[in-house]
Scaffold this motif. Structure first.
Motif, short mmCIF file in Angstrom:
data_model
loop_
_atom_site.label_atom_id
_atom_site.label_comp_id
_atom_site.label_asym_id
_atom_site.label_seq_id
_atom_site.Cartn_x
_atom_site.Cartn_y
_atom_site.Cartn_z
N ALA A 176 0.58 -1.57 -0.12
CA ALA A 176 -0.02 -0.04 -0.24
C ALA A 176 1.25 1.35 0.71
N GLY A 177 1.63 1.55 0.77
CA GLY A 177 2.62 2.34 0.76
C GLY A 177 3.61 2.72 -0.43
N GLY A 178 3.41 1.70 -0.94
CA GLY A 178 4.89 1.85 -2.29
C GLY A 178 4.37 1.87 -3.72
N GLN A 179 2.06 2.21 -3.17
CA GLN A 179 1.87 2.40 -4.61
C GLN A 179 1.72 4.04 -4.97
N PHE A 180 2.01 5.11 -5.47
CA PHE A 180 1.53 6.12 -5.62
C PHE A 180 1.68 6.90 -7.13
#
Length: 246
Positions: A176-180
């Protein structure tokens, strides 16, 4: 009687008469060692302070988040002079910055060694208790940075070739944190570690009130050389992926 008015005659000193010495320049009074040593120490401290403040400073790498570019316990020299001439951090540079929004909260920090305390006292390393991080600049003001799946990382829509990413890691982390997809505001940086799956960088601090961005005002300088240990000595150039800048 011969005229001797224009003839020079030799005058010999009277052997029994003392000839006064011509006074020379006054001798400087030398300081005693007890006064000289503290003065030299004070001068050394002032020079160390000026070097640390305006020129270069050594920093200890506390973790493996920048492997394999930097190893844990490496010492890097940081250029602090260039920013004084108006230069700002650029894409691809490795920079040291003050903790922008408690990124290190909850991380156990190793107590400084005696050597670190001494070097910190004289100003050649950060003082004990100062919190700094070191990461690679990926995006500057106006850039769009994007990660989908495991990568590649895209900068302004262009996939980046990142040979510096730790072997076995993927450019993007599939979590989740690595998708942006973000756009960097003016006056800020988006930073990431080279050990992508072992770096708590801008990706994982997007809820810190600054969107994971590092303000330029928090940047101490650019790391330019790995100075210690000797077998790790190397420069830290900007990778080809960032030249010319996207």
């Amino acid at each position: 009687m011969a005229d001797t008015g224009d003839v020079a005659t030799e005058t010999r000193p009277d052997p029994g008469r003392e000839v006064p010495e011509t006074p020379g320049p006054p001798r400087r009074r030398r300081l005693s060692p007890w006064a000289e040593y503290p003065l030299l120490a004070a001068v050394a401290l002032v020079l160390a302070f000026l070097i640390k403040t305006f020129l270069v400073q050594a920093f200890l790498i506390p973790s493996g988040s920048m492997q394999n570019t930097l190893q844990e316990d490496d010492r890097v020299l940081v250029d602090k002079l260039t920013p004084w001439f108006g230069s700002e951090p650029d894409r691809g540079e490795v920079v040291v910055f003050r903790d922008p929004a408690d990124w290190l909260a909850g991380h156990e920090l190793r107590p400084p060694t005696t050597t670190q305390k001494v070097l910190g006292f004289v100003g050649l390393m950060p003082a004990a208790g100062e919190q700094h991080l070191i990461k690679r600049v990926i995006g500057v003001g106006g850039d769009t940075v994007e990660c989908q799946g495991t990568g590649p990382l895209k900068l302004n829509g262009r996939p980046l070739d990142e040979p510096y990413v730790y072997e076995g890691n993927t450019p993007c982390s599939d979590d989740a944190g690595g998708q942006f997809r973000i756009t960097v505001p003016a006056g800020h940086l988006w930073v990431m570690g080279d050990h992508r799956q072992h770096s708590q960088d801008s990706r994982y601090h997007r809820n810190d009130g600054r969107g994971g961005m590092v303000p330029l005002t928090d940047v101490v300088g650019r790391a330019v050389v790995v100075a210690w240990p000797v077998p790790h000595w190397s420069t830290l150039p900007v990778p080809d992926a960032f030249t010319p800048a996207p």
